[in-house]
Design an enzyme around this catalytic site. Structure first.
Site, PDB file in Angstrom:
ATOM      1  N   GLY A  41       0.799  -1.234   0.000  1.00  0.00           N
ATOM      2  CA  GLY A  41       0.000   0.000   0.000  1.00  0.00           C
ATOM      3  C   GLY A  41       0.822   1.270   0.000  1.00  0.00           C
ATOM      4  O   GLY A  41       0.373   2.308  -0.461  1.00  0.00           O
ATOM      5  N   GLY A  42       2.042   1.233   0.575  1.00  0.00           N
ATOM      6  CA  GLY A  42       2.838   2.462   0.666  1.00  0.00           C
ATOM      7  C   GLY A  42       2.372   3.323   1.822  1.00  0.00           C
ATOM      8  O   GLY A  42       1.400   3.008   2.514  1.00  0.00           O
ATOM      9  N   HIS A 442     -26.772  27.481  -6.641  1.00  0.00           N
ATOM     10  CA  HIS A 442     -26.988  28.298  -5.441  1.00  0.00           C
ATOM     11  C   HIS A 442     -27.751  27.487  -4.402  1.00  0.00           C
ATOM     12  O   HIS A 442     -28.687  26.784  -4.761  1.00  0.00           O
ATOM     13  CB  HIS A 442     -27.800  29.534  -5.824  1.00  0.00           C
ATOM     14  CG  HIS A 442     -28.218  30.354  -4.640  1.00  0.00           C
ATOM     15  ND1 HIS A 442     -27.345  31.169  -3.957  1.00  0.00           N
ATOM     16  CD2 HIS A 442     -29.417  30.463  -4.006  1.00  0.00           C
ATOM     17  CE1 HIS A 442     -27.996  31.761  -2.962  1.00  0.00           C
ATOM     18  NE2 HIS A 442     -29.256  31.348  -2.965  1.00  0.00           N
TER      19      HIS A 442
HETATM   20  C1  FAD Z   1       0.902  11.957   8.612  1.00  0.00           C
HETATM   21  C2  FAD Z   1       1.008  12.260   7.156  1.00  0.00           C
HETATM   22  C3  FAD Z   1      -0.070  12.748   6.478  1.00  0.00           C
HETATM   23  C4  FAD Z   1       0.013  13.016   5.123  1.00  0.00           C
HETATM   24  N1  FAD Z   1      -1.076  13.513   4.486  1.00  0.00           N
HETATM   25  C5  FAD Z   1      -1.031  13.758   3.168  1.00  0.00           C
HETATM   26  C6  FAD Z   1      -2.176  14.219   2.476  1.00  0.00           C
HETATM   27  O1  FAD Z   1      -3.232  14.444   3.069  1.00  0.00           O
HETATM   28  N2  FAD Z   1      -2.084  14.416   1.144  1.00  0.00           N
HETATM   29  C7  FAD Z   1      -0.931  14.167   0.458  1.00  0.00           C
HETATM   30  O2  FAD Z   1      -0.914  14.340  -0.759  1.00  0.00           O
HETATM   31  N3  FAD Z   1       0.180  13.752   1.098  1.00  0.00           N
HETATM   32  C8  FAD Z   1       0.158  13.533   2.420  1.00  0.00           C
HETATM   33  N4  FAD Z   1       1.269  13.056   3.062  1.00  0.00           N
HETATM   34  C9  FAD Z   1       2.501  12.824   2.278  1.00  0.00           C
HETATM   35  C10 FAD Z   1       2.395  11.509   1.494  1.00  0.00           C
HETATM   36  O3  FAD Z   1       2.036  10.483   2.380  1.00  0.00           O
HETATM   37  C11 FAD Z   1       3.700  11.185   0.798  1.00  0.00           C
HETATM   38  O4  FAD Z   1       4.111  12.276   0.027  1.00  0.00           O
HETATM   39  C12 FAD Z   1       3.526   9.979  -0.116  1.00  0.00           C
HETATM   40  O5  FAD Z   1       3.015   8.876   0.585  1.00  0.00           O
HETATM   41  C13 FAD Z   1       4.868   9.620  -0.752  1.00  0.00           C
HETATM   42  O6  FAD Z   1       4.674   8.549  -1.616  1.00  0.00           O
HETATM   43  P1  FAD Z   1       5.916   7.814  -2.254  1.00  0.00           P
HETATM   44  O7  FAD Z   1       5.376   7.042  -3.402  1.00  0.00           O
HETATM   45  O8  FAD Z   1       7.017   8.734  -2.516  1.00  0.00           O
HETATM   46  O9  FAD Z   1       6.479   6.841  -1.135  1.00  0.00           O
HETATM   47  P2  FAD Z   1       5.815   5.982   0.013  1.00  0.00           P
HETATM   48  O10 FAD Z   1       4.345   5.920  -0.078  1.00  0.00           O
HETATM   49  O11 FAD Z   1       6.431   6.425   1.273  1.00  0.00           O
HETATM   50  O12 FAD Z   1       6.304   4.524  -0.349  1.00  0.00           O
HETATM   51  C14 FAD Z   1       7.632   4.148  -0.270  1.00  0.00           C
HETATM   52  C15 FAD Z   1       7.665   2.649   0.008  1.00  0.00           C
HETATM   53  O13 FAD Z   1       8.988   2.184  -0.193  1.00  0.00           O
HETATM   54  C16 FAD Z   1       9.270   1.186   0.754  1.00  0.00           C
HETATM   55  N5  FAD Z   1      10.740   1.090   0.871  1.00  0.00           N
HETATM   56  C17 FAD Z   1      11.599   1.987   1.410  1.00  0.00           C
HETATM   57  N6  FAD Z   1      12.870   1.571   1.279  1.00  0.00           N
HETATM   58  C18 FAD Z   1      12.818   0.379   0.658  1.00  0.00           C
HETATM   59  C19 FAD Z   1      13.806  -0.565   0.229  1.00  0.00           C
HETATM   60  N7  FAD Z   1      15.113  -0.357   0.411  1.00  0.00           N
HETATM   61  N8  FAD Z   1      13.380  -1.697  -0.381  1.00  0.00           N
HETATM   62  C20 FAD Z   1      12.062  -1.938  -0.585  1.00  0.00           C
HETATM   63  N9  FAD Z   1      11.089  -1.082  -0.216  1.00  0.00           N
HETATM   64  C21 FAD Z   1      11.468   0.063   0.391  1.00  0.00           C
HETATM   65  C22 FAD Z   1       8.575   1.680   2.021  1.00  0.00           C
HETATM   66  O14 FAD Z   1       8.288   0.631   2.890  1.00  0.00           O
HETATM   67  C23 FAD Z   1       7.301   2.325   1.441  1.00  0.00           C
HETATM   68  O15 FAD Z   1       6.200   1.439   1.456  1.00  0.00           O
HETATM   69  C24 FAD Z   1       1.228  12.789   4.422  1.00  0.00           C
HETATM   70  C25 FAD Z   1       2.341  12.295   5.108  1.00  0.00           C
HETATM   71  C26 FAD Z   1       2.236  12.033   6.452  1.00  0.00           C
HETATM   72  C27 FAD Z   1       3.440  11.498   7.180  1.00  0.00           C
END
Ligand code: FAD
Length: 471
Positions: A41-42, A442
């Protein structure tokens, strides 16, 4: 070394951009592997946007019921059942995670649960519970995201991160929130509404450092009215535990003092998940903070390796990680997309909401181009009155030469939804008069756009006006 497994495409990190790309490539028939070290899910689904906004909604319901008398309803004083709040959050998260897993299976991708680490050009190992596998791929995409940055001074107090705070099964009597960015603000208001006494500490002179002063000041006043104690220009010097309480020695403009709370949330920024990747082995450059360097097409310094989402140092939002996917996927299919000039909208999910896209007043002044400023208080908008949500305002920057909207700051109920309307007009390069004269139903809050862009609410920019709004 384990046997080398070959893939056409490998994606490391199953965040929004990574998992969407893996599904798209596998669905298109390519031999694709997605490597994820944690759960499916990320961050967004599991520990960030979705769980936090689900809990924000519970806190909003709490606030609405507390305020029910204003609407002519005599409601029993509400009680927060934190276990139920958590269960609801878990259900939402689990439903979305399962939907992801179904998509993964349907796409035909290979999914490996484990931590990836480069060992050579386009080659990495995945250490998982049972075994270590070695993968070589023609093209690799890194989307490993970011994690909270906790300064060393908190080493002895085990502070909460946003993730940990979303898993405590009770409402702390008091909560110290360090960091006046959007995560700090959302959790401060949420827990204040659940019943915690909240102190919010920000080292800068305003909350939300990048926003116009009038906007950030309005946010401060709104949360102070809620009952949150906001300390600006305040630096945390030391953190210690005194029994079950956390004590913070702080430096304020009036000198040093100590404050205490049952819990402390540290929300002072995020750092990239890059150390474990051993990027050097693959010839991938990072910047001084560890973020992967990319060009506007998200290509890294290593041929056939891209970086998506938080890890490439761009704006840290889920919709940006998703858009990074769009760029990469389009370009793999012969496109020529780049992240240059894309819109970066964002919302701070407090009440009232703050929604922003485009430039703000500060940036408009710095651009030295002539502009006009539209401003309307929500108190004059019919739907705001019927809803009893007259707090806040809508503010927009208009290009004086071509009448296009250059940016907005909406601080009001449903700000994010109204922003989407304006964002589309901005991207279509429509003049503000299109919104001024458009027929909106409206009484809706979007109808407020007719008023925001009415001539009597638009002012020529002048330093005097700027001084007024910054007063
Ligand atoms: C509390 C909170 C609230 C937020 N609210 C919002 C919001 O309302 N709206 C919004 O747009 N953004 C929000 N954000 C920001 C948003 O969550 C992030 O910008 C977004 O999830 C980043 O996505 P990403 O694809 O870069 O990485 P991520 O979703 O962080 O995914 C990265 C994945 O890589 C995996 N990983 C890391 N290293 C390795 C490795 N070496 N090998 C294999 N897997 C690895 C991790 O386990 C993770 O699952 C929020 C953040 C936080 C902390």
């Amino acid at each position: 070394m384990a046997d080398l497994e070959h893939y056409e495409y490998a994606i490391i990190g199953g965040g929004k951009g990574g998992k969407t790309l893996a599904v798209a490539l596998a669905t298109a028939g390519h031999k694709t592997v997605l490597v994820e070290r944690d759960k499916i899910g990320g961050s967004c689904i599991r520990v960030a946007c979705i769980p936090s906004k689900t809990m924000v909604r519970s806190a909003q319901v709490m606030a609405l019921i507390t305020d029910a008398f204003k609407y002519g309803i005599d409601a029993t004083p509400p009680v927060v059942l934190m276990d139920k709040v958590m269960a609801r959050k878990r259900d939402v998260v689990e439903e979305m995670t399962s939907a992801n897993w179904e998509q993964f299976k349907r796409s035909g991708m290979d999914f490996i649960l484990g931590t990836a680490k480069f060992i050579a050009e386009k080659t990495f190992e995945v250490a998982s519970y049972e075994q270590t596998r070695t993968i070589k791929a023609n093209k690799i995409f890194i989307g490993t995201g970011s994690r909270p940055f906790i300064p060393k001074i908190y080493d002895n107090v085990k502070p909460l991160t946003s993730e940990a705070l979303m898993n405590i099964a009770y409402v702390p009597d008091s909560l110290l929130v360090v960091g006046g960015g959007y995560i700090g603000l959302e959790f401060a208001q949420m827990f204040q509404r659940f019943g915690s006494e909240v102190i919010l500490i920000e080292r800068g002179e305003q909350l939300l450092a990048r926003e116009d002063y009038d906007v950030s000041d309005a946010v401060r006043k709104a949360i102070e009215e809620d009952g949150i104690d906001v300390l600006l220009n305040t630096q945390v010097l030391e953190a210690s535990r005194n029994g079950v309480e956390v004590e913070l020695k702080i430096q304020t403009t009036k000198g040093e003092r100590t404050i205490s709370g049952a819990q402390v949330l540290v929300a002072t920024g995020r750092i990239p998940n890059t150390e474990a990747l051993n990027l050097k082995a693959a010839g991938i450059d990072t910047d001084e903070r560890g973020f992967i360097k990319v060009n506007d097409m998200l290509e890294t310094s290593a041929k056939d390796i891209w970086a998506l989402g938080d890890v490439n140092g761009g704006p840290q939002f889920t919709h940006i990680s998703l858009d990074d996917f769009r760029i990469v996927f389009a370009n793999l299919n012969g496109g020529n997309r780049s992240r240059k000039d894309r819109a970066v909208p964002y919302t701070i999910f407090i009440e009232p909401e703050l929604a922003r896209v485009g430039i703000n007043e500060k940036e408009a002044i710095q651009s030295k181009k002539p502009f006009r400023l539209a401003y309307v208080p929500m108190s004059v908008i019919p739907a705001a009155k019927t809803r009893g949500q007259t707090e806040g305002f809508m503010k927009a920057i208009i290009d004086k030469e071509n009448s296009q909207v250059l940016g907005i700051a909406f601080f009001c109920a449903e700000a994010a939804e109204i922003m989407a309307v304006v964002q589309v007009a901005m991207q279509a390069r429509l003049p503000y008069t299109f919104l001024r004269d458009n027929v909106f139903a409206h009484p809706t809050l979007a109808e407020g756009l007719n008023m925001l862009f009415a001539e009597n609410n638009i002012h020529e920019y002048s330093p005097e006006l700027a001084a007024l709004s910054h007063a």
